[in-house]
Design an enzyme around this catalytic site. Structure first.
Site, PDB file in Angstrom:
ATOM      1  N   LYS A 112       0.849  -1.267   0.066  1.00 12.01           N
ATOM      2  CA  LYS A 112      -0.091   0.169   0.053  1.00 12.01           C
ATOM      3  C   LYS A 112       0.798   1.530  -0.271  1.00 12.01           C
ATOM      4  O   LYS A 112       1.973   1.216   0.744  1.00 12.01           O
ATOM      5  CB  LYS A 112      -0.998   0.118   1.289  1.00 12.01           C
ATOM      6  CG  LYS A 112      -2.148   0.976   1.261  1.00 12.01           C
ATOM      7  CD  LYS A 112      -2.866   0.883   2.219  1.00 12.01           C
ATOM      8  CE  LYS A 112      -4.022   1.931   2.484  1.00 12.01           C
ATOM      9  NZ  LYS A 112      -4.882   1.860   3.759  1.00 12.01           N
ATOM     10  N   SER A 187      -9.591   1.619   2.753  1.00  5.62           N
ATOM     11  CA  SER A 187      -8.959   2.241   1.819  1.00  5.62           C
ATOM     12  C   SER A 187      -7.837   1.367   1.108  1.00  5.62           C
ATOM     13  O   SER A 187      -7.154   2.075   0.142  1.00  5.62           O
ATOM     14  CB  SER A 187      -8.181   3.366   2.696  1.00  5.62           C
ATOM     15  OG  SER A 187      -7.434   2.758   3.428  1.00  5.62           O
ATOM     16  N   SER A 211      -9.738  -1.008   7.038  1.00  2.00           N
ATOM     17  CA  SER A 211      -9.446  -0.592   5.481  1.00  2.00           C
ATOM     18  C   SER A 211      -8.571  -1.802   5.109  1.00  2.00           C
ATOM     19  O   SER A 211      -8.165  -2.043   3.697  1.00  2.00           O
ATOM     20  CB  SER A 211      -8.396   0.263   5.302  1.00  2.00           C
ATOM     21  OG  SER A 211      -9.134   1.507   5.147  1.00  2.00           O
TER      22      SER A 211
END
Ligand code: GLN
Length: 529
Positions: A112, A187, A211
């Site tokens: 990420k 996310s 997330s």
């Protein structure tokens, strides 16, 4: 050579990546010349790792196949902010030359884009960090690399991990591989989509309020958020420091477990990381839990907002556990309904403080406009650099922390936090794990909720309380919709299991029990060219 190729599948894609590492051995150059159709990547991380470990395929071959697949599929998915083409091949070459390359030797992992890597950029999908090169590797990156993993690129996410759909990225949309008109969740949507679409065998995400678990559910893969303190956050760009935790994605429980094994543990660089032995998650995975007690919280039985097909899939999952010998017990988490409000206060308060450093001087984009003083420099740089959702949260948090409102909002939220933690403590006296949906709804349409932040926030109803209490949670594939409300395209449904602090081993074993009894984890979206 032909021996090493046996067992590799060959895809039909004609696409080639631009960057071929000139330092590769002649045999590999011969290979790519001979097979202009590049080999497919392996179905699971464990399969890929075993293929490298047994010499069936080299790390360079595996990485090249992965890069080829990314080049072919990524235009439809948009999972990555950056792909480390040459660097990944260089890392792979080093692994092929190493004597003891480690438990993840040659396995490509997507990361990420809010986790710092000394190679490439770390943007948090924000304009304010669009050109930020981190000066160091996060501890999780160092750990992955010393286990032999290859960092393949940085994945798209909601700006500063704020969101539930990855639509808050300043750069691009990520599409759900099961239906590209839908969001992958967020996310950590890029990481989830990458694993789901077979662009990387594993991925890292961060989970502040869901997330990892929510995008795992929406993409039909496994995602685990460990206990607060289980994994070092050194090098994770802070969103809400008392809630943030790094975790892993995989197509199977074993894939997520092995990555967690590698990144977990104490880190002197993170004073919140816990100094406790990391159990061997993979070793115990196949041992079913005898007499497993599954808690069902009546407060999770939402009258509205819970999709009917999600409810049915979760009910069926509980029945599956019953058939495996688990005992189902009713528990109560009476303060659940305050979870979203408490979370969005604590998270925004901490975010408003954490994001103060992006002012165009200490960190981040600086306005090119002429300014008369430092205050104008700060405010213009921040107005240009932060997107609307991040600005909304900074304002919310700053407001709730301001004098006169601090006690009414922030302190109140902290009190609820304690009550929610107490609820879990009491519930775990009666059960080993609590089962519930990961998300109240399956993947929604891109754009469907962007004009209504509150409806987006409500997607987090089942996930935020784990972060508030610091406990671990895992989302596993537990069904599909019938496609009747999604143009005939079945959408994945995730089951969430929550456990007491440091119960990751138990959670993984419980998740694996379900996996062995079902086939949802082995279905793949039809995105192949
Ligand atoms: N959706 C939640 C939020 O927007 C959770 C985000 C996260 O876990 N990073 O804050």
């Amino acid at each position: 050579m032909s021996n090493r190729l046996r067992g590799l599948h060959f895809g039909t894609c004609q696409c080639q990546i631009d960057h071929i590492d000139s330092a590769t051995r002649p045999a590999e150059n011969f290979l790519s010349f001979l097979y202009h159709q590049p080999p497919m990547t392996f179905d699971t991380l464990i399969a890929a790792k075993n293929a490298v470990a047994s010499g069936q395929v080299s790390a360079v071959e595996l990485v090249r196949a992965t890069l080829d697949r990314i080049a072919a599929v990524e235009p439809d998915i948009g999972a990555f902010n950056s792909v480390f083409n040459e660097d990944a091949l260089k890392q792979a070459k080093r692994i092929d030359d190493a004597k003891h390359p480690g438990p993840l030797a040659g396995v490509p992992i997507a990361v990420k884009d809010n986790i710092c890597t000394s190679h490439g950029k770390t943007t948090c999908s924000s304009k304010i960090l669009a050109n930020f090169h981190a000066p160091y590797d996060a501890t999780v990156i160092k750990k992955l690399q010393s286990a032999g993993a290859i960092i393949i690129g940085k994945t798209n996410c909601d700006e500063f991990a704020m969101g539930s759909s990855t639509e808050n990225s300043a750069f691009k949309l990520t599409h759900n591989p099961w239906d590209v008109s839908r969001v992958p969740g967020g996310s950590s949507g890029g990481s989830a989509a990458s694993v789901c679409a077979g662009l990387s065998p594993g991925a890292l995400g961060s989970d502040t309020g869901g997330s990892i678990r929510q995008p795992a559910a929406l993409c039909g893969i496994v995602g685990i958020k460990p206990t607060y303190g289980r994994v070092s956050r050194y090098g994770l760009v802070a969103y809400a420091s008392s809630l943030d935790q790094i975790g892993t994605f995989g197509r199977t429980v074993a894939d997520a477990a092995l990555q967690l094994q590698v990144i977990a543990g104490h880190d002197p660089m993170d004073s919140t990381s816990f100094n406790e032995l990391v159990p061997d998650y993979s070793a115990s995975l196949e041992q079913p839990l005898k007499g497993l007690r599954i808690g069902i919280a009546k407060e999770y039985n939402l009258s509205e907002g819970l999709d009917l097909q999600v409810r049915q899939a979760i009910d069926a999952a509980i029945e599956t556990y019953r058939s495996l010998g688990a005992v189902v017990v009713d528990v109560s988490l009476p303060n659940t309904s305050y979870g979203i409000a408490a979370y969005y206060l604590i998270a925004t308060c901490e975010a408003s403080s954490n994001l103060a450093r992006y002012d165009g001087v200490h960190f981040g984009h600086r306005t090119a406009d002429k300014v008369s003083d430092i205050v104008e420099l700060f405010s213009k740089s921040r107005a240009e650099g932060f997107g609307p959702e991040v600005q909304r949260r900074i304002m919310l948090g700053t407001y709730a922390l301001s004098s006169g409102y601090y006690d009414a909002f922030y302190v109140r939220a902290l009190k609820i936090r304690r009550l929610i933690k107490n609820d879990f403590d009491r519930a775990f006296e009666q059960c080993d794990v609590i089962a519930c949906p990961s998300s109240p709804v399956p993947a929604f349409k891109i754009g469907e909720k962007t004009d209504d932040p509150l409806s987006m926030y409500l997607c987090d109803v089942f996930t935020v309380t784990a972060n508030i209490a610091g406990i671990p949670g895992i989302s596993i594939p537990a069904g599909f919709t019938d496609g009747s409300t999604s143009d005939g395209k079945p959408l994945p449904i995730g089951l969430q299991l929550l456990g007491p602090v440091f119960s990751e081993e138990k959670l993984l074993r419980a998740a694996r029990m379900f996996e062995t009894a079902t086939e949802f984890h082995s279905r793949r979206p039809s995105i192949d060219h």
